[in-house]
Design a protein around this motif. Structure first.
Motif, PDB file in Angstrom:
ATOM      1  N   PHE A  41       0.841  -1.203   0.000  1.00  0.00           N
ATOM      2  CA  PHE A  41       0.000   0.000   0.000  1.00  0.00           C
ATOM      3  C   PHE A  41       0.878   1.256   0.000  1.00  0.00           C
ATOM      4  N   GLY A  42       1.893   1.247   0.876  1.00  0.00           N
ATOM      5  CA  GLY A  42       2.761   2.419   1.010  1.00  0.00           C
ATOM      6  C   GLY A  42       3.572   2.686  -0.253  1.00  0.00           C
ATOM      7  N   MET A  45       1.270   4.496  -2.576  1.00  0.00           N
ATOM      8  CA  MET A  45       1.035   5.854  -2.070  1.00  0.00           C
ATOM      9  C   MET A  45       2.241   6.752  -2.351  1.00  0.00           C
ATOM     10  N   SER A  46       3.447   6.222  -2.165  1.00  0.00           N
ATOM     11  CA  SER A  46       4.652   7.034  -2.412  1.00  0.00           C
ATOM     12  C   SER A  46       4.746   7.413  -3.887  1.00  0.00           C
ATOM     13  N   ILE A  48       2.108   7.662  -5.921  1.00  0.00           N
ATOM     14  CA  ILE A  48       1.013   8.627  -6.132  1.00  0.00           C
ATOM     15  C   ILE A  48       1.454  10.017  -5.664  1.00  0.00           C
ATOM     16  N   GLN A  49       2.192  10.052  -4.551  1.00  0.00           N
ATOM     17  CA  GLN A  49       2.661  11.337  -4.004  1.00  0.00           C
ATOM     18  C   GLN A  49       3.505  12.108  -5.037  1.00  0.00           C
ATOM     19  N   ARG A  88      -6.055  -5.548   2.234  1.00  0.00           N
ATOM     20  CA  ARG A  88      -5.988  -4.453   3.214  1.00  0.00           C
ATOM     21  C   ARG A  88      -7.374  -3.816   3.373  1.00  0.00           C
ATOM     22  N   GLU A  90      -8.246  -0.968   4.267  1.00  0.00           N
ATOM     23  CA  GLU A  90      -8.271   0.426   3.808  1.00  0.00           C
ATOM     24  C   GLU A  90      -8.657   0.535   2.331  1.00  0.00           C
ATOM     25  N   ILE A  94     -10.837   3.391  -1.063  1.00  0.00           N
ATOM     26  CA  ILE A  94     -10.109   4.071  -2.151  1.00  0.00           C
ATOM     27  C   ILE A  94     -11.045   4.719  -3.183  1.00  0.00           C
ATOM     28  N   CYS A 127      -7.420  13.134  -0.527  1.00  0.00           N
ATOM     29  CA  CYS A 127      -6.276  12.333  -0.028  1.00  0.00           C
ATOM     30  C   CYS A 127      -6.325  12.361   1.507  1.00  0.00           C
ATOM     31  N   CYS A 130      -9.272  10.493   3.238  1.00  0.00           N
ATOM     32  CA  CYS A 130      -9.072   9.045   3.314  1.00  0.00           C
ATOM     33  C   CYS A 130      -8.028   8.707   4.384  1.00  0.00           C
ATOM     34  N   HIS A 131      -7.002   9.526   4.472  1.00  0.00           N
ATOM     35  CA  HIS A 131      -5.986   9.274   5.510  1.00  0.00           C
ATOM     36  C   HIS A 131      -6.621   9.358   6.904  1.00  0.00           C
ATOM     37  N   THR A 134      -8.859   6.249   7.450  1.00  0.00           N
ATOM     38  CA  THR A 134      -8.129   4.990   7.623  1.00  0.00           C
ATOM     39  C   THR A 134      -7.079   5.084   8.753  1.00  0.00           C
ATOM     40  N   HIS A 136      -4.689   7.159   9.218  1.00  0.00           N
ATOM     41  CA  HIS A 136      -3.348   7.569   8.807  1.00  0.00           C
ATOM     42  C   HIS A 136      -3.318   9.093   8.698  1.00  0.00           C
ATOM     43  N   ASN A 139      -0.378  11.433   7.871  1.00  0.00           N
ATOM     44  CA  ASN A 139       0.133  11.656   6.512  1.00  0.00           C
ATOM     45  C   ASN A 139      -0.672  12.805   5.905  1.00  0.00           C
ATOM     46  N   ILE A 141      -1.252  15.686   3.258  1.00  0.00           N
ATOM     47  CA  ILE A 141      -0.859  16.074   1.894  1.00  0.00           C
ATOM     48  C   ILE A 141      -1.242  17.539   1.671  1.00  0.00           C
TER      49      ILE A 141
HETATM   50  C1  HEC Z   1      -7.780   4.396   0.868  1.00  0.00           C
HETATM   51  C2  HEC Z   1      -7.869   5.832   0.911  1.00  0.00           C
HETATM   52  C3  HEC Z   1      -6.671   6.651   0.541  1.00  0.00           C
HETATM   53  C4  HEC Z   1      -6.643   7.630  -0.412  1.00  0.00           C
HETATM   54  C5  HEC Z   1      -7.805   8.082  -1.299  1.00  0.00           C
HETATM   55  C6  HEC Z   1      -5.312   8.168  -0.405  1.00  0.00           C
HETATM   56  N1  HEC Z   1      -4.531   7.533   0.518  1.00  0.00           N
HETATM   57 FE1  HEC Z   1      -2.577   7.894   0.860  1.00  0.00          FE
HETATM   58  N2  HEC Z   1      -2.541   6.445   2.271  1.00  0.00           N
HETATM   59  C7  HEC Z   1      -3.601   5.632   2.605  1.00  0.00           C
HETATM   60  C8  HEC Z   1      -3.157   4.628   3.558  1.00  0.00           C
HETATM   61  C9  HEC Z   1      -4.004   3.517   4.147  1.00  0.00           C
HETATM   62  C10 HEC Z   1      -1.784   4.880   3.794  1.00  0.00           C
HETATM   63  C11 HEC Z   1      -0.818   4.083   4.677  1.00  0.00           C
HETATM   64  C12 HEC Z   1      -0.096   3.080   3.790  1.00  0.00           C
HETATM   65  C13 HEC Z   1       0.792   2.113   4.509  1.00  0.00           C
HETATM   66  O1  HEC Z   1       0.317   1.347   5.334  1.00  0.00           O
HETATM   67  O2  HEC Z   1       2.009   2.122   4.221  1.00  0.00           O
HETATM   68  C14 HEC Z   1      -1.448   6.037   2.993  1.00  0.00           C
HETATM   69  C15 HEC Z   1      -0.191   6.611   2.962  1.00  0.00           C
HETATM   70  C16 HEC Z   1       0.177   7.677   2.182  1.00  0.00           C
HETATM   71  C17 HEC Z   1       1.482   8.276   2.145  1.00  0.00           C
HETATM   72  C18 HEC Z   1       2.675   7.856   2.999  1.00  0.00           C
HETATM   73  C19 HEC Z   1       3.478   6.852   2.206  1.00  0.00           C
HETATM   74  C20 HEC Z   1       4.785   6.516   2.858  1.00  0.00           C
HETATM   75  O3  HEC Z   1       5.075   5.314   2.912  1.00  0.00           O
HETATM   76  O4  HEC Z   1       5.513   7.417   3.271  1.00  0.00           O
HETATM   77  C21 HEC Z   1       1.458   9.268   1.211  1.00  0.00           C
HETATM   78  C22 HEC Z   1       2.607  10.181   0.823  1.00  0.00           C
HETATM   79  C23 HEC Z   1       0.135   9.284   0.654  1.00  0.00           C
HETATM   80  N3  HEC Z   1      -0.626   8.316   1.256  1.00  0.00           N
HETATM   81  C24 HEC Z   1      -0.256  10.131  -0.356  1.00  0.00           C
HETATM   82  C25 HEC Z   1      -1.543  10.188  -0.872  1.00  0.00           C
HETATM   83  C26 HEC Z   1      -1.976  11.132  -1.884  1.00  0.00           C
HETATM   84  C27 HEC Z   1      -1.099  12.204  -2.514  1.00  0.00           C
HETATM   85  C28 HEC Z   1      -3.276  10.871  -2.122  1.00  0.00           C
HETATM   86  C29 HEC Z   1      -4.221  11.578  -3.038  1.00  0.00           C
HETATM   87  C30 HEC Z   1      -3.831  11.825  -4.401  1.00  0.00           C
HETATM   88  C31 HEC Z   1      -3.662   9.748  -1.264  1.00  0.00           C
HETATM   89  N4  HEC Z   1      -2.577   9.372  -0.517  1.00  0.00           N
HETATM   90  C32 HEC Z   1      -4.926   9.199  -1.240  1.00  0.00           C
HETATM   91  C33 HEC Z   1      -4.902   5.725   2.137  1.00  0.00           C
HETATM   92  C34 HEC Z   1      -5.323   6.592   1.129  1.00  0.00           C
END
Ligand code: HEC
Length: 160
Positions: A41-42, A45-46, A48-49, A88, A90, A94, A127, A130-131, A134, A136, A139, A141
């Protein structure tokens, strides 16, 4: 009769040989699957970031081709996340990102700087929603103030 017995024995032998070969192959497949690298998942997300950040600078520079590319990268990451992170809990949340992504895509197609700014903010808030949902919430943004790397030019090429 003698031939019949002999043929039967031969058939039996080749059959059991095939069985053990199939079993051997299945074991190999199982072991490959167990050891195959699966992004977490992470990891998604990284990635996507980074695309979320570049998307901002593409839009600010009215580089609509690049903006379209970056938003497509985000969508691809979401599709893969759904596939690879089924287990997962979470992942169930999404879907909340789908409409904000769709609306931002429309702004990019319209080449509207105003809509791009508005929809980008909504996407970023999603973003964080959702954090929070869930657990989180740490985190956070934001709208980026600098591109992730210094070696990329965000201005459109050929004046387009
Ligand atoms: C499910 C709903 C959800 C959405 C929508 C979401 N995230 Fe996340 N995000 C998470 C979860 C859950 C984690 C923790 C992941 C893990 O366990 O490593 C996370 C973690 C992150 C992290 C930390 C990653 C790291 O390992 O350092 C970043 C950066 C991040 N998200 C960016 C974004 C961005 C930018 C968006 C929107 C464009 C977004 N997320 C949308 C659920 C979401």
């Amino acid at each position: 009769m003698k031939y019949l017995v002999l043929t039967s024995i031969m058939l039996l032998c080749s059959c059991s040989k095939q069985n053990s070969e199939t079993e051997h192959l299945q074991n190999q497949i199982d072991s490959l699957q167990a050891n195959a690298y699966k992004p977490g998942f992470g990891d998604f997300m990284s990635s996507i970031q980074v695309h979320h950040n570049k998307l901002w600078f593409a839009g600010k520079n009215e580089n609509w081709k690049l903006a379209d590319f970056e938003i497509t990268e985000i969508e691809e990451n979401i599709t893969d996340l759904k596939k690879f992170c089924k287990d997962r809990p979470e992942t169930k949340s999404i879907g909340m990102i789908d409409v904000p992504l769709e609306n931002l895509k429309t702004a990019i197609k319209k080449q509207s700087t105003k809509d791009f700014g508005d929809e980008y903010l909504i996407l970023t808030n999603t973003c964080n929603s959702c954090h929070q949902k869930t657990k989180h919430e740490y985190n956070v943004i934001t709208i980026p103030t600098a591109p992730p790397y210094s070696n990329q030019d965000f201005k459109p090429q050929n004046g387009k």
